[in-house]
Design a protein around this motif. Sequence first.
Motif, PDB file in Angstrom:
ATOM      1  N   ALA A  64     -13.263 -24.526 -53.377  1.00  0.00           N
ATOM      2  CA  ALA A  64     -12.418 -25.139 -54.396  1.00  0.00           C
ATOM      3  C   ALA A  64     -11.014 -25.280 -53.834  1.00  0.00           C
ATOM      4  O   ALA A  64     -10.611 -24.547 -52.922  1.00  0.00           O
ATOM      5  CB  ALA A  64     -12.394 -24.293 -55.664  1.00  0.00           C
ATOM      6  N   PHE A  65     -10.270 -26.234 -54.402  1.00  0.00           N
ATOM      7  CA  PHE A  65      -8.879 -26.435 -54.017  1.00  0.00           C
ATOM      8  C   PHE A  65      -8.081 -26.801 -55.254  1.00  0.00           C
ATOM      9  O   PHE A  65      -8.562 -27.528 -56.121  1.00  0.00           O
ATOM     10  CB  PHE A  65      -8.748 -27.564 -52.983  1.00  0.00           C
ATOM     11  N   GLY A  66      -6.872 -26.296 -55.348  1.00  0.00           N
ATOM     12  CA  GLY A  66      -6.005 -26.630 -56.461  1.00  0.00           C
ATOM     13  C   GLY A  66      -4.552 -26.583 -56.041  1.00  0.00           C
ATOM     14  O   GLY A  66      -4.197 -25.959 -55.036  1.00  0.00           O
ATOM     15  N   ALA A  67      -3.706 -27.273 -56.799  1.00  0.00           N
ATOM     16  CA  ALA A  67      -2.273 -27.287 -56.513  1.00  0.00           C
ATOM     17  C   ALA A  67      -1.503 -27.422 -57.821  1.00  0.00           C
ATOM     18  O   ALA A  67      -2.032 -27.911 -58.816  1.00  0.00           O
ATOM     19  CB  ALA A  67      -1.926 -28.437 -55.572  1.00  0.00           C
ATOM     20  N   PHE A  68      -0.237 -26.976 -57.811  1.00  0.00           N
ATOM     21  CA  PHE A  68       0.613 -27.105 -58.998  1.00  0.00           C
ATOM     22  C   PHE A  68       2.032 -27.443 -58.581  1.00  0.00           C
ATOM     23  O   PHE A  68       2.436 -27.233 -57.434  1.00  0.00           O
ATOM     24  CB  PHE A  68       0.597 -25.826 -59.836  1.00  0.00           C
ATOM     25  N   TYR A  69       2.775 -27.961 -59.550  1.00  0.00           N
ATOM     26  CA  TYR A  69       4.195 -28.253 -59.366  1.00  0.00           C
ATOM     27  C   TYR A  69       4.908 -27.917 -60.670  1.00  0.00           C
ATOM     28  O   TYR A  69       4.424 -28.277 -61.745  1.00  0.00           O
ATOM     29  CB  TYR A  69       4.392 -29.731 -59.016  1.00  0.00           C
ATOM     30  N   ARG A  70       6.030 -27.219 -60.558  1.00  0.00           N
ATOM     31  CA  ARG A  70       6.849 -26.893 -61.727  1.00  0.00           C
ATOM     32  C   ARG A  70       8.256 -27.417 -61.499  1.00  0.00           C
ATOM     33  O   ARG A  70       8.829 -27.220 -60.438  1.00  0.00           O
ATOM     34  CB  ARG A  70       6.933 -25.383 -61.943  1.00  0.00           C
ATOM     35  N   CYS A  71       8.797 -28.084 -62.518  1.00  0.00           N
ATOM     36  CA  CYS A  71      10.176 -28.553 -62.484  1.00  0.00           C
ATOM     37  C   CYS A  71      10.790 -28.243 -63.847  1.00  0.00           C
ATOM     38  O   CYS A  71      10.401 -28.862 -64.848  1.00  0.00           O
ATOM     39  CB  CYS A  71      10.262 -30.038 -62.178  1.00  0.00           C
ATOM     40  N   LYS A  72      11.672 -27.272 -63.877  1.00  0.00           N
ATOM     41  CA  LYS A  72      12.260 -26.789 -65.128  1.00  0.00           C
ATOM     42  C   LYS A  72      11.149 -26.403 -66.092  1.00  0.00           C
ATOM     43  O   LYS A  72      10.427 -25.456 -65.847  1.00  0.00           O
ATOM     44  CB  LYS A  72      13.223 -27.804 -65.709  1.00  0.00           C
ATOM     45  N   ASN A  73      10.953 -27.136 -67.170  1.00  0.00           N
ATOM     46  CA  ASN A  73       9.957 -26.785 -68.187  1.00  0.00           C
ATOM     47  C   ASN A  73       8.652 -27.553 -68.049  1.00  0.00           C
ATOM     48  O   ASN A  73       7.749 -27.392 -68.869  1.00  0.00           O
ATOM     49  CB  ASN A  73      10.536 -27.007 -69.580  1.00  0.00           C
ATOM     50  N   LEU A  74       8.551 -28.418 -67.063  1.00  0.00           N
ATOM     51  CA  LEU A  74       7.351 -29.224 -66.845  1.00  0.00           C
ATOM     52  C   LEU A  74       6.424 -28.520 -65.862  1.00  0.00           C
ATOM     53  O   LEU A  74       6.859 -28.062 -64.803  1.00  0.00           O
ATOM     54  CB  LEU A  74       7.720 -30.599 -66.299  1.00  0.00           C
ATOM     55  N   ASN A  75       5.144 -28.430 -66.215  1.00  0.00           N
ATOM     56  CA  ASN A  75       4.116 -27.853 -65.346  1.00  0.00           C
ATOM     57  C   ASN A  75       2.988 -28.871 -65.202  1.00  0.00           C
ATOM     58  O   ASN A  75       2.446 -29.331 -66.206  1.00  0.00           O
ATOM     59  CB  ASN A  75       3.538 -26.575 -65.951  1.00  0.00           C
ATOM     60  N   ILE A  77     -10.031 -28.729 -58.048  1.00  0.00           N
ATOM     61  CA  ILE A  77     -11.334 -29.350 -57.783  1.00  0.00           C
ATOM     62  C   ILE A  77     -12.325 -28.244 -57.421  1.00  0.00           C
ATOM     63  O   ILE A  77     -12.421 -27.832 -56.266  1.00  0.00           O
ATOM     64  CB  ILE A  77     -11.248 -30.389 -56.637  1.00  0.00           C
ATOM     65  N   PRO A  78     -13.051 -27.716 -58.431  1.00  0.00           N
ATOM     66  CA  PRO A  78     -14.113 -26.752 -58.130  1.00  0.00           C
ATOM     67  C   PRO A  78     -15.337 -27.469 -57.547  1.00  0.00           C
ATOM     68  O   PRO A  78     -15.497 -28.672 -57.744  1.00  0.00           O
ATOM     69  CB  PRO A  78     -14.447 -26.137 -59.488  1.00  0.00           C
ATOM     70  N   ASN A  79     -16.171 -26.724 -56.883  1.00  0.00           N
ATOM     71  CA  ASN A  79     -17.388 -27.266 -56.261  1.00  0.00           C
ATOM     72  C   ASN A  79     -17.034 -28.435 -55.342  1.00  0.00           C
ATOM     73  O   ASN A  79     -17.703 -29.461 -55.332  1.00  0.00           O
ATOM     74  CB  ASN A  79     -18.404 -27.703 -57.316  1.00  0.00           C
ATOM     75  N   LEU A  80     -16.010 -28.250 -54.560  1.00  0.00           N
ATOM     76  CA  LEU A  80     -15.445 -29.298 -53.717  1.00  0.00           C
ATOM     77  C   LEU A  80     -16.500 -29.980 -52.844  1.00  0.00           C
ATOM     78  O   LEU A  80     -16.518 -31.195 -52.715  1.00  0.00           O
ATOM     79  CB  LEU A  80     -14.336 -28.706 -52.844  1.00  0.00           C
ATOM     80  N   LEU A  81     -17.396 -29.217 -52.261  1.00  0.00           N
ATOM     81  CA  LEU A  81     -18.416 -29.777 -51.358  1.00  0.00           C
ATOM     82  C   LEU A  81     -19.762 -29.985 -52.036  1.00  0.00           C
ATOM     83  O   LEU A  81     -20.753 -30.251 -51.363  1.00  0.00           O
ATOM     84  CB  LEU A  81     -18.574 -28.875 -50.129  1.00  0.00           C
ATOM     85  N   GLU A  82     -19.808 -29.877 -53.363  1.00  0.00           N
ATOM     86  CA  GLU A  82     -21.038 -30.038 -54.153  1.00  0.00           C
ATOM     87  C   GLU A  82     -22.213 -29.256 -53.550  1.00  0.00           C
ATOM     88  O   GLU A  82     -23.196 -29.833 -53.078  1.00  0.00           O
ATOM     89  CB  GLU A  82     -21.394 -31.519 -54.298  1.00  0.00           C
ATOM     90  N   LYS A 107     -22.074 -29.978 -59.228  1.00  0.00           N
ATOM     91  CA  LYS A 107     -21.278 -31.194 -59.079  1.00  0.00           C
ATOM     92  C   LYS A 107     -19.784 -30.891 -59.028  1.00  0.00           C
ATOM     93  O   LYS A 107     -19.305 -29.965 -59.667  1.00  0.00           O
ATOM     94  CB  LYS A 107     -21.561 -32.170 -60.228  1.00  0.00           C
ATOM     95  N   ARG A 108     -19.087 -31.687 -58.267  1.00  0.00           N
ATOM     96  CA  ARG A 108     -17.635 -31.586 -58.143  1.00  0.00           C
ATOM     97  C   ARG A 108     -16.983 -31.935 -59.477  1.00  0.00           C
ATOM     98  O   ARG A 108     -17.371 -32.873 -60.144  1.00  0.00           O
ATOM     99  CB  ARG A 108     -17.163 -32.555 -57.060  1.00  0.00           C
ATOM    100  N   HIS A 109     -16.000 -31.152 -59.874  1.00  0.00           N
ATOM    101  CA  HIS A 109     -15.227 -31.394 -61.089  1.00  0.00           C
ATOM    102  C   HIS A 109     -13.795 -31.725 -60.684  1.00  0.00           C
ATOM    103  O   HIS A 109     -13.308 -31.241 -59.671  1.00  0.00           O
ATOM    104  CB  HIS A 109     -15.186 -30.146 -61.977  1.00  0.00           C
TER     105      HIS A 109
END
Length: 185
Positions: A76-87, A92-97, A112-114
């Motif tokens: 799985a892979f994931g990313a986030f970005y925060r700017c002041k009050n915005l998140n 992507i779980p099951n990246l390689l199915e 299946k990939r989500h």
Amino acid sequence: NRLHGFQRERRHFFSNNSIPTYAYHLTINETQSAGFGVSAGMRENHIDLTGSKTQSNSDPVALMNTGNIETAFQSAFGAFYRCKNLNVGFVIPNLLEPKTMNDSNKVIFTLKRHYLVHASYIYSVNKLFQIEPILITRSTANTPFFYELSVVSKFRQQAWLGLTYRKGSAIGVSLGALPFDRVAV
């Protein structure tokens, strides 16, 4: 930066072990941060229907798997970005199915990939109250688009009340408190 360990999870007839995960957090400046997480490894899934009290079961996967243990490579892979009050973020779980196979190397099912996307914004009503609307979307091949909307009201960052709507399935209420540092109820 964190490397997480292993755990064992059990829900009703399903149990599985977790795979190692790594998370990296970066402070860009006083108001912005970003990060990502990745996980990969062999995951063991166990389906045990021996205690099931169903009247009839026509699911071929369930019928073939009473007490069997299957393993599959998962990532799985994931990313986030925060700017002041915005998140905002995605995962992507099951990246390689991965395909789950039985002892005879027969494919039992494919995970299946989500694609999940998250967005929220914290509005300060005054010094005591905050309101945070949250949107989570989910997309998977050959399934309808799914979304979840929530609104959480927070009091002094110590207590919260939330309302949630899940597309076509449920309306929920959540209530919580933080009576001690790092302990949520």
